[in-house]
Design a protein around this motif. Structure first.
Motif, PDB file in Angstrom:
ATOM      1  N   GLU A  65       0.855  -1.194   0.000  1.00 61.77           N
ATOM      2  CA  GLU A  65       0.000   0.000   0.000  1.00 61.77           C
ATOM      3  C   GLU A  65       0.882   1.232   0.000  1.00 61.77           C
ATOM      4  N   THR A  66       0.593   2.163  -0.906  1.00 58.28           N
ATOM      5  CA  THR A  66       1.356   3.396  -0.958  1.00 58.28           C
ATOM      6  C   THR A  66       0.703   4.448  -0.069  1.00 58.28           C
ATOM      7  N   VAL A  67       1.537   5.219   0.606  1.00 53.42           N
ATOM      8  CA  VAL A  67       1.092   6.290   1.492  1.00 53.42           C
ATOM      9  C   VAL A  67       2.002   7.486   1.251  1.00 53.42           C
ATOM     10  N   GLY A  68       1.465   8.508   0.569  1.00 53.17           N
ATOM     11  CA  GLY A  68       2.295   9.657   0.237  1.00 53.17           C
ATOM     12  C   GLY A  68       3.430   9.240  -0.685  1.00 53.17           C
ATOM     13  N   ASP A  69       4.668   9.575  -0.291  1.00 56.39           N
ATOM     14  CA  ASP A  69       5.818   9.211  -1.118  1.00 56.39           C
ATOM     15  C   ASP A  69       6.480   7.931  -0.634  1.00 56.39           C
ATOM     16  N   GLY A  70       5.792   7.190   0.251  1.00 55.92           N
ATOM     17  CA  GLY A  70       6.323   5.927   0.745  1.00 55.92           C
ATOM     18  C   GLY A  70       5.372   4.780   0.463  1.00 55.92           C
ATOM     19  N   ALA A  71       5.857   3.578   0.695  1.00 61.62           N
ATOM     20  CA  ALA A  71       5.043   2.381   0.520  1.00 61.62           C
ATOM     21  C   ALA A  71       5.315   1.431   1.679  1.00 61.62           C
ATOM     22  N   GLU A  72       4.282   0.700   2.069  1.00 55.82           N
ATOM     23  CA  GLU A  72       4.406  -0.286   3.139  1.00 55.82           C
ATOM     24  C   GLU A  72       4.007  -1.648   2.586  1.00 55.82           C
ATOM     25  N   ALA A  73       4.721  -2.682   3.007  1.00 52.28           N
ATOM     26  CA  ALA A  73       4.461  -4.012   2.475  1.00 52.28           C
ATOM     27  C   ALA A  73       4.664  -5.070   3.549  1.00 52.28           C
ATOM     28  N   GLU A  74       3.993  -6.193   3.337  1.00 47.08           N
ATOM     29  CA  GLU A  74       4.266  -7.415   4.083  1.00 47.08           C
ATOM     30  C   GLU A  74       4.325  -8.546   3.070  1.00 47.08           C
ATOM     31  N   GLU A  93       9.537  -7.762  -7.686  1.00 47.47           N
ATOM     32  CA  GLU A  93       8.297  -7.426  -8.376  1.00 47.47           C
ATOM     33  C   GLU A  93       7.591  -6.253  -7.699  1.00 47.47           C
ATOM     34  N   VAL A  94       7.596  -6.273  -6.373  1.00 52.78           N
ATOM     35  CA  VAL A  94       6.993  -5.177  -5.605  1.00 52.78           C
ATOM     36  C   VAL A  94       7.714  -3.868  -5.906  1.00 52.78           C
ATOM     37  N   THR A  95       9.034  -3.895  -5.872  1.00 51.66           N
ATOM     38  CA  THR A  95       9.829  -2.686  -6.108  1.00 51.66           C
ATOM     39  C   THR A  95       9.614  -2.152  -7.525  1.00 51.66           C
ATOM     40  N   ASP A  96       9.529  -3.047  -8.500  1.00 52.81           N
ATOM     41  CA  ASP A  96       9.304  -2.619  -9.889  1.00 52.81           C
ATOM     42  C   ASP A  96       7.948  -1.949 -10.060  1.00 52.81           C
ATOM     43  N   TRP A  97       6.950  -2.367  -9.277  1.00 53.27           N
ATOM     44  CA  TRP A  97       5.604  -1.801  -9.415  1.00 53.27           C
ATOM     45  C   TRP A  97       5.527  -0.379  -8.883  1.00 53.27           C
ATOM     46  N   LEU A  98       6.340  -0.077  -7.891  1.00 51.16           N
ATOM     47  CA  LEU A  98       6.259   1.233  -7.257  1.00 51.16           C
ATOM     48  C   LEU A  98       6.669   2.329  -8.238  1.00 51.16           C
ATOM     49  N   GLU A  99       5.890   3.394  -8.261  1.00 53.65           N
ATOM     50  CA  GLU A  99       6.122   4.470  -9.216  1.00 53.65           C
ATOM     51  C   GLU A  99       7.317   5.329  -8.781  1.00 53.65           C
ATOM     52  N   THR A 100       7.762   6.156  -9.686  1.00 54.20           N
ATOM     53  CA  THR A 100       8.998   6.917  -9.450  1.00 54.20           C
ATOM     54  C   THR A 100       8.902   7.873  -8.276  1.00 54.20           C
ATOM     55  N   GLU A 101       7.675   8.304  -7.933  1.00 52.47           N
ATOM     56  CA  GLU A 101       7.550   9.240  -6.809  1.00 52.47           C
ATOM     57  C   GLU A 101       7.617   8.545  -5.455  1.00 52.47           C
ATOM     58  N   ILE A 102       7.568   7.222  -5.430  1.00 53.85           N
ATOM     59  CA  ILE A 102       7.710   6.474  -4.183  1.00 53.85           C
ATOM     60  C   ILE A 102       9.189   6.359  -3.870  1.00 53.85           C
ATOM     61  N   THR A 103       9.597   6.962  -2.779  1.00 55.94           N
ATOM     62  CA  THR A 103      11.023   7.033  -2.465  1.00 55.94           C
ATOM     63  C   THR A 103      11.460   6.079  -1.365  1.00 55.94           C
ATOM     64  N   GLN A 104      10.507   5.493  -0.649  1.00 55.90           N
ATOM     65  CA  GLN A 104      10.886   4.654   0.493  1.00 55.90           C
ATOM     66  C   GLN A 104       9.944   3.468   0.604  1.00 55.90           C
ATOM     67  N   LEU A 105      10.497   2.285   0.870  1.00 57.73           N
ATOM     68  CA  LEU A 105       9.711   1.074   1.060  1.00 57.73           C
ATOM     69  C   LEU A 105       9.946   0.559   2.474  1.00 57.73           C
ATOM     70  N   ARG A 106       8.841   0.321   3.197  1.00 56.29           N
ATOM     71  CA  ARG A 106       8.906  -0.184   4.562  1.00 56.29           C
ATOM     72  C   ARG A 106       8.245  -1.561   4.598  1.00 56.29           C
ATOM     73  N   VAL A 107       8.922  -2.537   5.189  1.00 55.11           N
ATOM     74  CA  VAL A 107       8.434  -3.907   5.233  1.00 55.11           C
ATOM     75  C   VAL A 107       8.473  -4.413   6.670  1.00 55.11           C
ATOM     76  N   TRP A 108       7.338  -4.974   7.126  1.00 50.61           N
ATOM     77  CA  TRP A 108       7.274  -5.543   8.472  1.00 50.61           C
ATOM     78  C   TRP A 108       7.753  -6.990   8.454  1.00 50.61           C
ATOM     79  N   ALA A 109       8.525  -7.349   9.474  1.00 55.18           N
ATOM     80  CA  ALA A 109       8.908  -8.735   9.731  1.00 55.18           C
ATOM     81  C   ALA A 109       8.457  -9.058  11.147  1.00 55.18           C
ATOM     82  N   HIS A 110       7.672 -10.095  11.297  1.00 59.18           N
ATOM     83  CA  HIS A 110       7.089 -10.418  12.595  1.00 59.18           C
ATOM     84  C   HIS A 110       7.925 -11.461  13.335  1.00 59.18           C
ATOM     85  N   GLY A 111       8.277 -11.118  14.570  1.00 55.41           N
ATOM     86  CA  GLY A 111       9.017 -12.040  15.409  1.00 55.41           C
ATOM     87  C   GLY A 111      10.498 -11.750  15.533  1.00 55.41           C
ATOM     88  N   ASP A 112      11.048 -10.810  14.770  1.00 58.49           N
ATOM     89  CA  ASP A 112      12.467 -10.447  14.855  1.00 58.49           C
ATOM     90  C   ASP A 112      13.352 -11.684  14.735  1.00 58.49           C
TER      91      ASP A 112
END
Length: 311
Positions: A65-74, A93-112
Motif C-alpha cells: 500500500e502506498t502512502v504519500g511518497d512511501g510504501a508499506e508491504a508485508e 516485483e513489488v519494487t518494480d511496481w512502485l512508481e517513481t515518486e515512491i522514495t521509500q519502502l517499509r516492510v514488516w517482519a514479525h518475530g524479529d
C-alpha cells in the motif's frame, strides 16, 4: 507471478492457508491485521496484491500500500518453498511496481527472527522501528479500591489507590452509529505522529465494526461536555484479551486519564472472565513502555519494520 488490484475469494482462502503454514513453522503469523483485512478490500489505486502460484496453491504473497511518497508491504513465502529465490523475486516485483515518486519502502517482519534480518540486510534494508508485544496474566493484578461513579459493574476491586477521572468527565461504552466521527477525530489527534494508527479512515473503523470480535461494550470512551477525550478499545479472540487501541486527546493528556482508561479496559476484560491480556507498543514510545511495565506486562515478542530508500 500475478498482480491484482483486488482478490477473488478463492485466492484469499489460498493466501490465508499459506499464512497458517507459515505461522505453524515460524511460531508467529506473517501478516498483521491491516494486511489481512486488505485481502478482501475493494480495489484501490494505492493497494496491490502480488501472488506466486504453484498449481492450485499460493506459495508466496505480498500486499503493498502506498502512502504519500512511501510504501508499506508485508510478504511471506510458504515454508516448503523458501531459500529458492521466491522471496527475492517477489520483493523485486513489488519494487518494480512502485512508481517513481515512491522514495521509500517499509516492510514488516514479525518475530524479529534471524533469517528475516539476514534477508532484509542483504537487500539493503535498515532496521527502522520495533513493535513490542506485551502480555500478562490478570491473576494478582493490583486493582483500584474504587471506580468512578457510574461505571465498574462487576469490575474487580483491590487495594490499589482509587481510579479517578477529572470533574465533569465520565466513562461509557461506545455507541455504534453515533460515536464514529468523534472517535476518528480523537484517534487522529492522539496518534498524529503514528505512521499507521493516525491515518485510520471511516472505512477502516467500519471494517473493524464488522469483525466478529467487535463488541461496543468493550470500547470504553471518556467524554466531557465538549466531546470525547479518550478511549480504550479492548478485543477478545480465542479467549485472550487485548488492549487493542488506547488513545487520549491532546487536551486531556497529562491528566491521568490514560492510566484510568487502561485500568478500566483491563477490568472490563477481567469481569468477562479474561485472564491473559496482550498489547502492542512501539519501542520508541518510552512513556507507554514504562506504563505497561509498571502494570506488570512483560515483552514477549518484537516485530521489526525494515526500511529501504529507493530513490
Amino acid at each position: 507471478m500475478a498482480q491484482h488490484a483486488s482478490l477473488p475469494g478463492r485466492d484469499v482462502h489460498r493466501i490465508v492457508t499459506m499464512a497458517h503454514r507459515c505461522e505453524e513453522a515460524d511460531g508467529v503469523a506473517p501478516f498483521n491485521e491491516q494486511t489481512t483485512l486488505g485481502l478482501s478490500r475493494e480495489p484501490s489505486p494505492s493497494r496491490m496484491h502480488f501472488l506466486v502460484r504453484q498449481e492450485e496453491s499460493v506459495i508466496a504473497y505480498a500486499g503493498v500500500e502506498t502512502v504519500g511518497d512511501g510504501a508499506e508491504a508485508e510478504l511471506a513465502v510458504d515454508p516448503a518453498h523458501r531459500r529458492q529465490g521466491v522471496g527475492s523475486a517477489l520483493l523485486a516485483e513489488v519494487t518494480d511496481w512502485l512508481e517513481t515518486e515512491i522514495t521509500q519502502l517499509r516492510v514488516w517482519a514479525h518475530g524479529d527472527r534471524p533469517h528475516a534480518e539476514a534477508f532484509a540486510a542483504a537487500r539493503g534494508f535498515a532496521r527502522d522501528r520495533g513493535l513490542f508485544q506485551f502480555s500478562r496474566d490478570l491473576d494478582g493484578f493490583a486493582w483500584p479500591s474504587a471506580w468512578p461513579e457510574g461505571i465498574g459493574r462487576n469490575w474487580p476491586i483491590g487495594e490499589a489507590p482509587p481510579a479517578h477521572v477529572a470533574e465533569g468527565v465520565r466513562l461509557r461504552p461506545f455507541r455504534v452509529g453515533r460515536d464514529e466521527a468523534e472517535w476518528l477525530r480523537v484517534n487522529a489527534a492522539a496518534f498524529a505522529s503514528h505512521p499507521e494508527q493516525g491515518r485510520w479512515t471511516a472505512a477502516d473503523l467500519a471494517a473493524r465494526e464488522d469483525e466478529t470480535w467487535f463488541d461496543p461494550d468493550g470500547l470504553l470512551v471518556a467524554e466531557d461536555e465538549d466531546g470525547m477525550l479518550g478511549f480504550h478499545w479492548t478485543k477478545v479472540e480465542d479467549g485472550v484479551g487485548e488492549v487493542y487501541v488506547l488513545g487520549v486527546d491532546p487536551r486531556a493528556q497529562g491528566t491521568g486519564l490514560g492510566r484510568t482508561l487502561t485500568l478500566a479496559g483491563l477490568a472490563h476484560l477481567a469481569a468477562h472472565g479474561i485472564r491473559q491480556v496482550d498489547l502492542y507498543a512501539d519501542e520508541s514510545n518510552t512513556k507507554a513502555v514504562k506504563l505497561y511495565r509498571s502494570q506488570g506486562f512483560d515483552i514477549v515478542r518484537t516485530d521489526v519494520q525494515w526500511t529501504k530508500r529507493l530513490r
